[in-house]
Design a protein around this motif. Structure first.
Motif, PDB file in Angstrom:
ATOM      1  N   GLN A   1     -19.562 -24.816  -6.482  1.00  0.00           N
ATOM      2  CA  GLN A   1     -20.173 -26.087  -6.863  1.00  0.00           C
ATOM      3  C   GLN A   1     -19.096 -27.084  -7.329  1.00  0.00           C
ATOM      4  OE1 GLN A   1     -22.926 -25.973 -10.208  1.00  0.00           O
ATOM      5  NE2 GLN A   1     -24.175 -27.602  -9.287  1.00  0.00           N
ATOM      6  N   HIS A   2     -18.107 -26.592  -8.061  1.00  0.00           N
ATOM      7  CA  HIS A   2     -17.013 -27.470  -8.486  1.00  0.00           C
ATOM      8  C   HIS A   2     -16.268 -28.038  -7.279  1.00  0.00           C
ATOM      9  CE1 HIS A   2     -16.712 -25.151 -12.575  1.00  0.00           C
ATOM     10  NE2 HIS A   2     -17.694 -26.016 -12.560  1.00  0.00           N
ATOM     11  N   LEU A   3     -16.111 -27.208  -6.295  1.00  0.00           N
ATOM     12  CA  LEU A   3     -15.384 -27.629  -5.093  1.00  0.00           C
ATOM     13  C   LEU A   3     -16.174 -28.701  -4.332  1.00  0.00           C
ATOM     14  CD1 LEU A   3     -12.690 -26.809  -4.097  1.00  0.00           C
ATOM     15  CD2 LEU A   3     -13.734 -25.010  -2.750  1.00  0.00           C
ATOM     16  N   GLU A   4     -17.463 -28.522  -4.293  1.00  0.00           N
ATOM     17  CA  GLU A   4     -18.343 -29.517  -3.675  1.00  0.00           C
ATOM     18  C   GLU A   4     -18.184 -30.860  -4.395  1.00  0.00           C
ATOM     19  OE1 GLU A   4     -20.568 -28.914  -0.997  1.00  0.00           O
ATOM     20  OE2 GLU A   4     -20.707 -31.105  -1.080  1.00  0.00           O
TER      21      GLU A   4
ATOM     22  N   LYS B   1     -25.914 -31.628 -14.530  1.00  0.00           N
ATOM     23  CA  LYS B   1     -26.649 -30.665 -13.699  1.00  0.00           C
ATOM     24  C   LYS B   1     -25.773 -29.498 -13.231  1.00  0.00           C
ATOM     25  CE  LYS B   1     -28.968 -33.867 -11.188  1.00  0.00           C
ATOM     26  NZ  LYS B   1     -29.289 -34.379  -9.891  1.00  0.00           N
ATOM     27  N   THR B   2     -24.473 -29.565 -13.491  1.00  0.00           N
ATOM     28  CA  THR B   2     -23.565 -28.511 -13.032  1.00  0.00           C
ATOM     29  C   THR B   2     -23.912 -27.177 -13.697  1.00  0.00           C
ATOM     30  OG1 THR B   2     -21.895 -30.234 -12.995  1.00  0.00           O
ATOM     31  CG2 THR B   2     -21.128 -27.984 -12.669  1.00  0.00           C
ATOM     32  N   THR B   3     -23.982 -26.135 -12.885  1.00  0.00           N
ATOM     33  CA  THR B   3     -24.390 -24.820 -13.397  1.00  0.00           C
ATOM     34  C   THR B   3     -23.486 -24.322 -14.520  1.00  0.00           C
ATOM     35  OG1 THR B   3     -25.072 -24.341 -11.159  1.00  0.00           O
ATOM     36  CG2 THR B   3     -25.009 -22.487 -12.663  1.00  0.00           C
ATOM     37  N   THR B   4     -22.163 -24.428 -14.308  1.00  0.00           N
ATOM     38  CA  THR B   4     -21.254 -23.896 -15.330  1.00  0.00           C
ATOM     39  C   THR B   4     -21.396 -24.671 -16.635  1.00  0.00           C
ATOM     40  OG1 THR B   4     -19.549 -25.301 -14.382  1.00  0.00           O
ATOM     41  CG2 THR B   4     -19.498 -22.967 -13.769  1.00  0.00           C
ATOM     42  N   PHE B   5     -21.646 -25.987 -16.533  1.00  0.00           N
ATOM     43  CA  PHE B   5     -21.840 -26.779 -17.756  1.00  0.00           C
ATOM     44  C   PHE B   5     -23.083 -26.305 -18.504  1.00  0.00           C
ATOM     45  CE2 PHE B   5     -23.943 -30.389 -19.900  1.00  0.00           C
ATOM     46  CZ  PHE B   5     -23.014 -30.583 -20.911  1.00  0.00           C
TER      47      PHE B   5
ATOM     48  N   VAL C   1      -8.523 -24.095  -0.946  1.00  0.00           N
ATOM     49  CA  VAL C   1      -8.641 -23.696  -2.352  1.00  0.00           C
ATOM     50  C   VAL C   1      -9.205 -22.271  -2.433  1.00  0.00           C
ATOM     51  CG1 VAL C   1      -9.553 -24.353  -4.613  1.00  0.00           C
ATOM     52  CG2 VAL C   1      -9.116 -26.119  -2.900  1.00  0.00           C
ATOM     53  N   PRO C   2      -8.338 -21.310  -2.671  1.00  0.00           N
ATOM     54  CA  PRO C   2      -8.833 -19.929  -2.789  1.00  0.00           C
ATOM     55  C   PRO C   2      -9.557 -19.724  -4.117  1.00  0.00           C
ATOM     56  CG  PRO C   2      -6.429 -20.000  -3.056  1.00  0.00           C
ATOM     57  CD  PRO C   2      -6.866 -21.396  -2.778  1.00  0.00           C
ATOM     58  N   VAL C   3     -10.872 -19.683  -4.061  1.00  0.00           N
ATOM     59  CA  VAL C   3     -11.683 -19.447  -5.261  1.00  0.00           C
ATOM     60  C   VAL C   3     -12.878 -18.578  -4.910  1.00  0.00           C
ATOM     61  CG1 VAL C   3     -11.177 -21.497  -6.643  1.00  0.00           C
ATOM     62  CG2 VAL C   3     -12.900 -21.625  -4.823  1.00  0.00           C
ATOM     63  N   GLY C   4     -13.460 -18.021  -5.922  1.00  0.00           N
ATOM     64  CA  GLY C   4     -14.671 -17.214  -5.744  1.00  0.00           C
ATOM     65  C   GLY C   4     -15.918 -18.085  -5.683  1.00  0.00           C
ATOM     66  N   LYS C   5     -17.030 -17.428  -5.440  1.00  0.00           N
ATOM     67  CA  LYS C   5     -18.336 -18.091  -5.283  1.00  0.00           C
ATOM     68  C   LYS C   5     -18.692 -18.954  -6.482  1.00  0.00           C
ATOM     69  CE  LYS C   5     -21.755 -16.933  -2.074  1.00  0.00           C
ATOM     70  NZ  LYS C   5     -21.006 -17.853  -1.256  1.00  0.00           N
ATOM     71  N   ASP C   6     -18.325 -18.483  -7.679  1.00  0.00           N
ATOM     72  CA  ASP C   6     -18.729 -19.200  -8.891  1.00  0.00           C
ATOM     73  C   ASP C   6     -18.103 -20.591  -8.996  1.00  0.00           C
ATOM     74  OD1 ASP C   6     -16.206 -17.996  -9.207  1.00  0.00           O
ATOM     75  OD2 ASP C   6     -16.358 -18.097 -11.387  1.00  0.00           O
TER      76      ASP C   6
ATOM     77  N   ARG D   1     -14.329 -46.171  -1.627  1.00  0.00           N
ATOM     78  CA  ARG D   1     -14.222 -47.339  -2.492  1.00  0.00           C
ATOM     79  C   ARG D   1     -12.874 -48.037  -2.360  1.00  0.00           C
ATOM     80  NH1 ARG D   1     -16.237 -46.817  -8.565  1.00  0.00           N
ATOM     81  NH2 ARG D   1     -18.119 -46.356  -7.374  1.00  0.00           N
ATOM     82  N   TYR D   2     -11.787 -47.240  -2.204  1.00  0.00           N
ATOM     83  CA  TYR D   2     -10.441 -47.831  -2.203  1.00  0.00           C
ATOM     84  C   TYR D   2      -9.742 -47.695  -0.849  1.00  0.00           C
ATOM     85  CZ  TYR D   2     -11.388 -47.841  -7.213  1.00  0.00           C
ATOM     86  OH  TYR D   2     -11.965 -48.027  -8.451  1.00  0.00           O
ATOM     87  N   ALA D   3      -9.217 -46.531  -0.567  1.00  0.00           N
ATOM     88  CA  ALA D   3      -8.562 -46.307   0.735  1.00  0.00           C
ATOM     89  C   ALA D   3      -8.466 -44.807   0.955  1.00  0.00           C
ATOM     90  CB  ALA D   3      -7.163 -46.919   0.741  1.00  0.00           C
ATOM     91  N   ALA D   4      -8.268 -44.410   2.190  1.00  0.00           N
ATOM     92  CA  ALA D   4      -8.281 -42.985   2.510  1.00  0.00           C
ATOM     93  C   ALA D   4      -7.013 -42.309   1.987  1.00  0.00           C
ATOM     94  CB  ALA D   4      -8.409 -42.785   4.012  1.00  0.00           C
ATOM     95  N   VAL D   5      -7.096 -41.773   0.793  1.00  0.00           N
ATOM     96  CA  VAL D   5      -5.948 -41.092   0.187  1.00  0.00           C
ATOM     97  C   VAL D   5      -6.137 -39.568   0.202  1.00  0.00           C
ATOM     98  CG1 VAL D   5      -4.682 -40.731  -1.989  1.00  0.00           C
ATOM     99  CG2 VAL D   5      -5.337 -43.056  -1.295  1.00  0.00           C
ATOM    100  N   PHE D   6      -7.380 -39.127  -0.013  1.00  0.00           N
ATOM    101  CA  PHE D   6      -7.589 -37.692  -0.245  1.00  0.00           C
ATOM    102  C   PHE D   6      -8.258 -36.981   0.935  1.00  0.00           C
ATOM    103  CE2 PHE D   6      -7.992 -39.506  -4.639  1.00  0.00           C
ATOM    104  CZ  PHE D   6      -6.790 -39.015  -5.120  1.00  0.00           C
ATOM    105  N   PRO D   7      -7.699 -35.865   1.368  1.00  0.00           N
ATOM    106  CA  PRO D   7      -8.436 -34.992   2.294  1.00  0.00           C
ATOM    107  C   PRO D   7      -9.515 -34.240   1.497  1.00  0.00           C
ATOM    108  CG  PRO D   7      -6.355 -33.967   1.697  1.00  0.00           C
ATOM    109  CD  PRO D   7      -6.386 -35.295   0.999  1.00  0.00           C
ATOM    110  N   GLU D   8     -10.500 -33.700   2.213  1.00  0.00           N
ATOM    111  CA  GLU D   8     -11.560 -32.969   1.508  1.00  0.00           C
ATOM    112  C   GLU D   8     -11.216 -31.480   1.422  1.00  0.00           C
ATOM    113  OE1 GLU D   8     -15.533 -33.766   2.877  1.00  0.00           O
ATOM    114  OE2 GLU D   8     -15.097 -35.919   3.045  1.00  0.00           O
ATOM    115  N   PRO D   9     -11.103 -30.979   0.212  1.00  0.00           N
ATOM    116  CA  PRO D   9     -10.715 -29.568   0.046  1.00  0.00           C
ATOM    117  C   PRO D   9     -11.864 -28.611   0.352  1.00  0.00           C
ATOM    118  CG  PRO D   9     -11.177 -30.572  -2.079  1.00  0.00           C
ATOM    119  CD  PRO D   9     -11.313 -31.670  -1.066  1.00  0.00           C
ATOM    120  N   GLN D  10     -11.518 -27.453   0.863  1.00  0.00           N
ATOM    121  CA  GLN D  10     -12.542 -26.441   1.130  1.00  0.00           C
ATOM    122  C   GLN D  10     -12.108 -25.077   0.608  1.00  0.00           C
ATOM    123  OE1 GLN D  10     -12.184 -25.159   5.156  1.00  0.00           O
ATOM    124  NE2 GLN D  10     -11.422 -27.155   5.842  1.00  0.00           N
ATOM    125  N   ALA D  11     -13.121 -24.248   0.357  1.00  0.00           N
ATOM    126  CA  ALA D  11     -12.837 -22.886  -0.099  1.00  0.00           C
ATOM    127  C   ALA D  11     -12.138 -22.142   1.024  1.00  0.00           C
ATOM    128  CB  ALA D  11     -14.127 -22.169  -0.470  1.00  0.00           C
ATOM    129  N   PHE D  12     -11.217 -21.286   0.654  1.00  0.00           N
ATOM    130  CA  PHE D  12     -10.443 -20.599   1.673  1.00  0.00           C
ATOM    131  C   PHE D  12     -10.014 -19.239   1.172  1.00  0.00           C
ATOM    132  CE2 PHE D  12      -6.050 -19.735   3.249  1.00  0.00           C
ATOM    133  CZ  PHE D  12      -6.383 -19.466   4.565  1.00  0.00           C
TER     134      PHE D  12
END
Ligand code: TRP
Length: 332
Positions: free
Chosen positions: A152-155, A106-110, A144-149, A167-178
């Motif tokens: 969806q990947h960032l989400e 369902k990804t737009t770029t795909f 994550v400095p990225v444009g609008k396009d 599922r496993y353990a808290a390893v990853f912070p949630e990245p956001q556009a910046f």
């Protein structure tokens, strides 16, 4: 300096242009002094759409050289190639188990890329967002400095981070556009439609590798109408674009002069374009020359890639250790 980690990727699939400079690279340059930064040439991503690798090496060198010529400092940021960090391929495999086929389809770029190239809808293309999530999560980056396009990947990267943590353990912070400072600016093309692009719209796009004459010719060909005859007329879209471009590279007083000329109907669009052409030449030609010098210095480029990979692998290895522990893959 807070300890936010910045990560972004650039596909080596074409020449960098003014839109890349003002939309992305200028931001990287500001961030590199403030944050721990990982800037990556996404050569593996380019394989999903560009199976012919005959130009890959020179494209990778060019992307490195052009970014450095624009001020990206490999001493401040980790500037590296994706394929030099094998931990990325490893984490990509793990994250693939958290990515569902239905979502990927369902990804737009795909969907766009599949429509454009029905002859090459490969699994790597389908899982492109998983690889991009990997690039970010492997450094546990939050900005994550990225444009609008790319939103969806960032989400999707946030989804995979959340799923892994649950599922496993808290390893990853949630990245956001910046983006640093002001909102993202769109760099209009010279033809009055669309924006500048790496691969399409070549005559409307000013590339950082364009010669002085290329620049002059392209600016001269920009479409203009007849000059206004009523004071303070509304500015047509294509003229607005020329002003927007002038504003990026000219002194404020110059922009003001032409704006005044427009408003009191004394403007000559030919003059506006000559002015824009000269200011663009003054802006682009030192970058082009510097990039060319760097491109010709293979030894330096090799050294940049090696030291970049070293920094990136250090951060990636630490994440992989945490990942494997969390997943129970630590057998000894
Ligand atoms: N997909 C991005 C693009 O097409 C490039 C990219 C690859 C990227 N990996 C990344 C961007 C990680 C940000 C973070 O422009």
């Amino acid at each position: 300096m807070d300890n936010k980690i910045v990560m972004s990727g650039i596909r080596p699939t074409g020449f960098l242009h003014l839109g890349n400079y003002f939309g992305a690279i200028r931001n990287y340059v500001k961030m590199q002094g403030e944050y721990e930064c990982y800037f990556m040439v996404a050569d593996l991503h380019s394989l999903t759409t560009h199976p012919d690798t005959s130009q890959l090496k020179s494209n990778v060198h060019r992307v490195l050289a052009e970014n450095i010529a624009c001020g990206l400092d490999p001493e401040k940021a980790a500037f590296f190639c994706q394929s030099h960090v094998p931990e990325i391929a490893e984490l990509y495999l793990f994250l693939n188990m958290l990515a569902y086929k239905g979502e990927l389809e369902k990804t737009t770029t795909f969907k766009d890329k599949a429509r454009l190239h029905p002859e090459n809808i490969n699994a790597g293309l389908l899982t492109y967002p998983v690889l991009m999530a990997t690039d970010i999560l492997i450094h546990r980056a939050t900005y994550v400095p990225v444009g609008k396009d790319q939103e969806q990947h960032l989400e999707m990267a946030r989804d995979y981070a959340r799923r892994f943590n649950a599922r496993y353990a808290a390893v990853f912070p949630e990245p956001q556009a910046f983006n640093f400072g002001e909102a993202l600016i769109k760099i209009p093309g010279l033809d009055g439609t669309g924006k500048m692009s790496k691969s399409e719209n070549q005559l409307a796009t000013l590339y950082l590798a364009d010669s002085d004459n290329d620049i002059r010719n392209k600016v001269k060909k920009a479409k203009t109408d007849t000059a206004p005859t009523t004071p303070n007329s509304p500015v047509p879209e294509n003229i607005k674009n020329l002003f927007a471009l002038l504003q990026l590279v000219a002194d404020e007083s110059v922009v003001k002069k032409y704006a005044d000329d427009f408003n009191n109907c004394t403007i000559r669009f030919g003059d506006l374009k000559s002015q824009l052409a000269e200011d663009m030449v003054n802006f682009i030609s030192p970058i082009r020359q510097k990039a060319m010098d760097i491109m010709n210095d293979e030894k330096y480029l090799q050294q940049v890639m090696e030291s970049g990979a070293q920094k990136a692998r250090k951060s990636a290895a630490a994440t992989m250790q945490a990942v494997k522990e969390a997943m129970g893959l630590n057998y000894y």
